[in-house]
Design an enzyme around this catalytic site. Sequence first.
Site, PDB file in Angstrom:
ATOM      1  N   ASP A 358      13.625 -14.404  16.874  1.00  0.00           N
ATOM      2  CA  ASP A 358      14.689 -13.401  16.945  1.00  0.00           C
ATOM      3  C   ASP A 358      15.866 -13.873  17.782  1.00  0.00           C
ATOM      4  OD1 ASP A 358      13.252 -11.682  15.364  1.00  0.00           O
ATOM      5  OD2 ASP A 358      12.341 -10.609  17.047  1.00  0.00           O
ATOM      6  N   HIS A 479      13.468  -6.138  10.092  1.00  0.00           N
ATOM      7  CA  HIS A 479      13.772  -7.530   9.782  1.00  0.00           C
ATOM      8  C   HIS A 479      13.281  -7.919   8.390  1.00  0.00           C
ATOM      9  CE1 HIS A 479      13.721  -8.523  14.382  1.00  0.00           C
ATOM     10  NE2 HIS A 479      14.662  -7.664  14.038  1.00  0.00           N
ATOM     11  N   ASP A 481      12.146 -10.685   7.451  1.00  0.00           N
ATOM     12  CA  ASP A 481      10.940 -11.525   7.453  1.00  0.00           C
ATOM     13  C   ASP A 481       9.652 -10.708   7.518  1.00  0.00           C
ATOM     14  OD1 ASP A 481      10.888 -10.731  10.117  1.00  0.00           O
ATOM     15  OD2 ASP A 481      10.684 -12.752  10.938  1.00  0.00           O
ATOM     16  N   CYS A 655       7.660 -14.344  13.700  1.00  0.00           N
ATOM     17  CA  CYS A 655       8.479 -13.773  14.776  1.00  0.00           C
ATOM     18  C   CYS A 655       8.311 -14.552  16.072  1.00  0.00           C
ATOM     19  CB  CYS A 655       8.092 -12.317  15.033  1.00  0.00           C
ATOM     20  SG  CYS A 655       8.161 -11.258  13.582  1.00  0.00           S
TER      21      CYS A 655
END
Length: 673
Positions: A358, A479, A481, A655
């Site tokens: 991030d 997000h 992802d 992440c």
Amino acid sequence: MVHQRTLRLDYDKTTCAVYVVGSELIVNLNRTAPPSSTFFSVKCTPSVQYSINPPHQEASHLSPVPLIRNSTLIITMSGASQSENDNKLSVQYYKENKEVLGKAVLHLTAVEISLDVDADRDGIVEKNSPKKTSWKWGPNGHGAVLLVNCDCERIYSKKPDCEDNHISKVSDLKDMSLMVLRTKGPAKLPQGYKLSMHISQRDAESVRVFRSKSPGMATNILGTLFSVFITNYPLVLSHDTLSKEVPYLGGAEEINFYVEGLRFPDKDFDGLVTINLSLLEPISDNLPETPIFTDRVVFRVAPWIMTPNTLDPEDVFVCSTSDNYEFLKEMDNLVAESGYKLKVCHEYMNREDRWIQDEVEFGYIDSPHHSFPVVLDSPRDGALKDFPYNELLGPDFGYVTRDPQNEEVNSLESFGNLEVSPPVTVNGKEYPLGRILIGVAFPTTTTGRNMTKVIQDFLWAQKVQEPIALFSDWLCVGHVDEFMTFVPASDKKGFRLLLASPDAGYKLFRGLQKDGHGEAKQFEGLKDQKPVTVNEILSDENLQAENNYVQSCIDWNRDVLKRELGLDDDDVIDLPILFKMNKDDGYGAVAYYPDMVNMIVLGKNLGIPKPFGPRVNGCCALEAEMRSLMEGLGLKCTFIDDFASYHQLLGEVHCGSNVRRKPFDFKWWNLKL
């Protein structure tokens, strides 16, 4: 186009002029002729060429030629002068009866002047390329490339080199673009003439120019590692100096200039800069010089380019925290087995902020003479905020960020919400560097979260990876992802899009129930986690409703991705993943069990969150399904336990890791726009 200069000749007077080889001097004969002139004749020395417009039938202009209202003399020279005023042209004017009325004499000093760049992008600064004054995309295009000098040659007191207005090491020159001033002519210019380099106020925000004091220095400076005094490379042009006289050395000489990019393309900057060189002529001691010739070159600043999962890794980054020892050990094994390097961001730097994906996005910049990685720093600015600047910025490792200023920063600023596809072709249009993917609020809402405009503007301005907006605000964290990724494939397509799919999850669980495994338990064996049977999952109507909503959101994105990336259903693989609505940390969907799509891709090895699914015949059913889906592509699945240290904190393997990858072989300037 040939540079033309209007020149005034006065009768009964000698005029001295400097001529730049390759240009044309234009003389309006009627405008400066004596009154009552009706004829004229021209004589010149052998190095001077001329023509008359409109043309006349006479074989020689030594004989009187009729003078009409628009008679024009066009003067050129074939080469540079050996000495000042060594060439001559004269015009004699006559009455109707051929009586001489007056004579204008012109003494000429010819010089060759060329400001040169690598306009054909082959790494060589060719002389006086006709394409140096413009930019054209494509494999048959032209135009010089400029890098933003955003790395740092220093080890201590770091800051990007473009923030310094001097050169302290020759090694810094490789980050700049070479520009060469080539001149040829007499030992010195006539009295009062000078060369001036200049840029516009607008371009001064984007570029700086340094000069080598040593004429004729080798133009290939790659690999030079020794330090030099700052005075060897004086600053020529900058924000504070828009114009500066540069030396004319006499004879046939070259002076190297080094052009430094200061900022990336952005909303207010198209990436193009122009540098000018003018020959100035004196008028009188009390008046400023006037330009009589200007040469110019155009550069385009290289864009920042993201790298997709299909490119080979070079470095893998993971944070070490007080509670992720086992995760770190499993990641270390995976990275070592894959043949890559693991770089650990230790606790003194991350301060328990484990979300390294991030915080930063790795990319690179490229030119015909040099390239290097550049990290884009997210405006999220968690406890990891010092990591990219303090740990990554360095020699041949650049840094860029964007300040949101008055914009509100939210979770969608984090770069788990920033991905890029592999190369694709969409309706005949090629995207050889892929397309950037960002998550935003649903198009019809005015209250949802969005990535800050300053980041979106930056991404759009790079041009070479045209962004696609996906709907991600339905997620708690928000997000992209969390519901998608790409993995390599060895077929012609070269990749597959993986999408989280509640439908695929329910299909798998129903299959288990049908086969008599309804009492098999999700989360079995996990500390402090209550196991849930397949039957209980399937009977939970609220969970089913929530996953119907999630599937609808993912289907929206599926349609966008298929359309914008030119994909067929065969290019998409649905992964069995369930979600639930989170009511503790902000309303939105989170993964019900570890989100297997949120993986790390290391070549053919996949590091996948261990899902702790129902066990059938001693095997996790979710892991077995993932292996079945991935191994058909020649990919190896390694399941990593991230449950306590990541999943329960609303993140997963992707992440908590980050990968710097090799650049594309494709050169961005060959893109067809």
